[in-house]
Design a protein around this motif. Structure first.
Motif, PDB file in Angstrom:
ATOM      1  N   VAL A  38       0.838  -1.194   0.000  1.00 29.54           N
ATOM      2  CA  VAL A  38       0.000   0.000   0.000  1.00 29.54           C
ATOM      3  C   VAL A  38       0.879   1.252   0.000  1.00 29.54           C
ATOM      4  O   VAL A  38       0.623   2.202  -0.750  1.00 29.54           O
ATOM      5  N   VAL A  39       1.921   1.242   0.818  1.00 30.18           N
ATOM      6  CA  VAL A  39       2.824   2.389   0.889  1.00 30.18           C
ATOM      7  C   VAL A  39       3.518   2.600  -0.454  1.00 30.18           C
ATOM      8  O   VAL A  39       3.616   3.727  -0.950  1.00 30.18           O
ATOM      9  N   ARG A  40       3.952   1.517  -1.065  1.00 33.54           N
ATOM     10  CA  ARG A  40       4.637   1.628  -2.351  1.00 33.54           C
ATOM     11  C   ARG A  40       3.711   2.198  -3.420  1.00 33.54           C
ATOM     12  O   ARG A  40       4.107   3.065  -4.201  1.00 33.54           O
ATOM     13  N   ARG A  41       2.445   1.723  -3.444  1.00 33.66           N
ATOM     14  CA  ARG A  41       1.486   2.248  -4.411  1.00 33.66           C
ATOM     15  C   ARG A  41       1.265   3.746  -4.207  1.00 33.66           C
ATOM     16  O   ARG A  41       1.207   4.515  -5.168  1.00 33.66           O
ATOM     17  N   ARG A  42       1.166   4.161  -2.955  1.00 29.96           N
ATOM     18  CA  ARG A  42       0.956   5.585  -2.662  1.00 29.96           C
ATOM     19  C   ARG A  42       2.163   6.411  -3.105  1.00 29.96           C
ATOM     20  O   ARG A  42       2.005   7.481  -3.705  1.00 29.96           O
ATOM     21  N   LEU A  43       3.361   5.918  -2.843  1.00 27.50           N
ATOM     22  CA  LEU A  43       4.562   6.629  -3.282  1.00 27.50           C
ATOM     23  C   LEU A  43       4.634   6.713  -4.810  1.00 27.50           C
ATOM     24  O   LEU A  43       5.030   7.741  -5.367  1.00 27.50           O
ATOM     25  N   GLU A  44       4.222   5.636  -5.494  1.00 25.20           N
ATOM     26  CA  GLU A  44       4.210   5.649  -6.955  1.00 25.20           C
ATOM     27  C   GLU A  44       3.183   6.652  -7.487  1.00 25.20           C
ATOM     28  O   GLU A  44       3.435   7.328  -8.493  1.00 25.20           O
ATOM     29  N   GLU A  45       2.036   6.756  -6.808  1.00 22.28           N
ATOM     30  CA  GLU A  45       1.030   7.742  -7.207  1.00 22.28           C
ATOM     31  C   GLU A  45       1.582   9.160  -7.087  1.00 22.28           C
ATOM     32  O   GLU A  45       1.352  10.003  -7.961  1.00 22.28           O
ATOM     33  N   ILE A  46       2.302   9.401  -6.010  1.00 19.61           N
ATOM     34  CA  ILE A  46       2.893  10.727  -5.797  1.00 19.61           C
ATOM     35  C   ILE A  46       3.907  11.023  -6.899  1.00 19.61           C
ATOM     36  O   ILE A  46       3.924  12.117  -7.463  1.00 19.61           O
ATOM     37  N   GLU A  47       4.753  10.045  -7.230  1.00 15.81           N
ATOM     38  CA  GLU A  47       5.755  10.238  -8.283  1.00 15.81           C
ATOM     39  C   GLU A  47       5.085  10.493  -9.631  1.00 15.81           C
ATOM     40  O   GLU A  47       5.538  11.344 -10.408  1.00 15.81           O
ATOM     41  N   ARG A  48       4.002   9.766  -9.914  1.00 12.41           N
ATOM     42  CA  ARG A  48       3.274   9.968 -11.168  1.00 12.41           C
ATOM     43  C   ARG A  48       2.670  11.367 -11.232  1.00 12.41           C
ATOM     44  O   ARG A  48       2.708  12.022 -12.283  1.00 12.41           O
ATOM     45  N   SER A  49       2.114  11.810 -10.114  1.00 13.83           N
ATOM     46  CA  SER A  49       1.531  13.157 -10.071  1.00 13.83           C
ATOM     47  C   SER A  49       2.591  14.206 -10.351  1.00 13.83           C
ATOM     48  O   SER A  49       2.342  15.186 -11.061  1.00 13.83           O
ATOM     49  N   ARG A  50       3.764  14.013  -9.815  1.00  9.42           N
ATOM     50  CA  ARG A  50       4.871  14.951 -10.046  1.00  9.42           C
ATOM     51  C   ARG A  50       5.303  14.909 -11.506  1.00  9.42           C
ATOM     52  O   ARG A  50       5.512  15.938 -12.148  1.00  9.42           O
ATOM     53  N   ALA A  51       5.416  13.711 -12.070  1.00  9.14           N
ATOM     54  CA  ALA A  51       5.835  13.573 -13.468  1.00  9.14           C
ATOM     55  C   ALA A  51       4.806  14.175 -14.415  1.00  9.14           C
ATOM     56  O   ALA A  51       5.173  14.731 -15.458  1.00  9.14           O
ATOM     57  N   ASP A  52       3.530  14.096 -14.048  1.00 13.22           N
ATOM     58  CA  ASP A  52       2.465  14.666 -14.878  1.00 13.22           C
ATOM     59  C   ASP A  52       2.299  16.159 -14.652  1.00 13.22           C
ATOM     60  O   ASP A  52       1.478  16.800 -15.307  1.00 13.22           O
TER      61      ASP A  52
END
Length: 76
Positions: A38-52
């Motif tokens: 769950v933590v990894r998915r949340r961190l990936e979401e944050i990274e995607r938001s930054r990349a977008d």
């Protein structure tokens, strides 16, 4: 004593059930909070938001810090 305890304890049964339900919900929430997937998915979401370009670099750092503090139980 069992019958007397049953008679006097019966009205409290719904209250005890609600308390136990609250405890189960808290346990589940804590398990999800500390689940690495769950933590990894949340961190990936944050990274995607930054990349977008949806969040700034500062917001990304702040959100990641919040996720990691919540996982480790650190101060917020």
């Amino acid at each position: 004593m069992g019958l007397i305890g049953l008679i006097f304890g019966w009205p409290l049964a719904p209250v005890k059930a609600v308390i136990r339900l609250g405890e189960l919900i808290q346990e589940q929430a804590e398990q999800e909070l500390h689940d690495p997937a769950v933590v990894r998915r949340r961190l990936e979401e944050i990274e995607r938001s930054r990349a977008d370009g949806l969040i700034s670099e500062e917001e990304e750092a702040q959100e990641m810090r919040q996720v990691l503090q919540a996982m480790t139980g650190g101060p917020e």
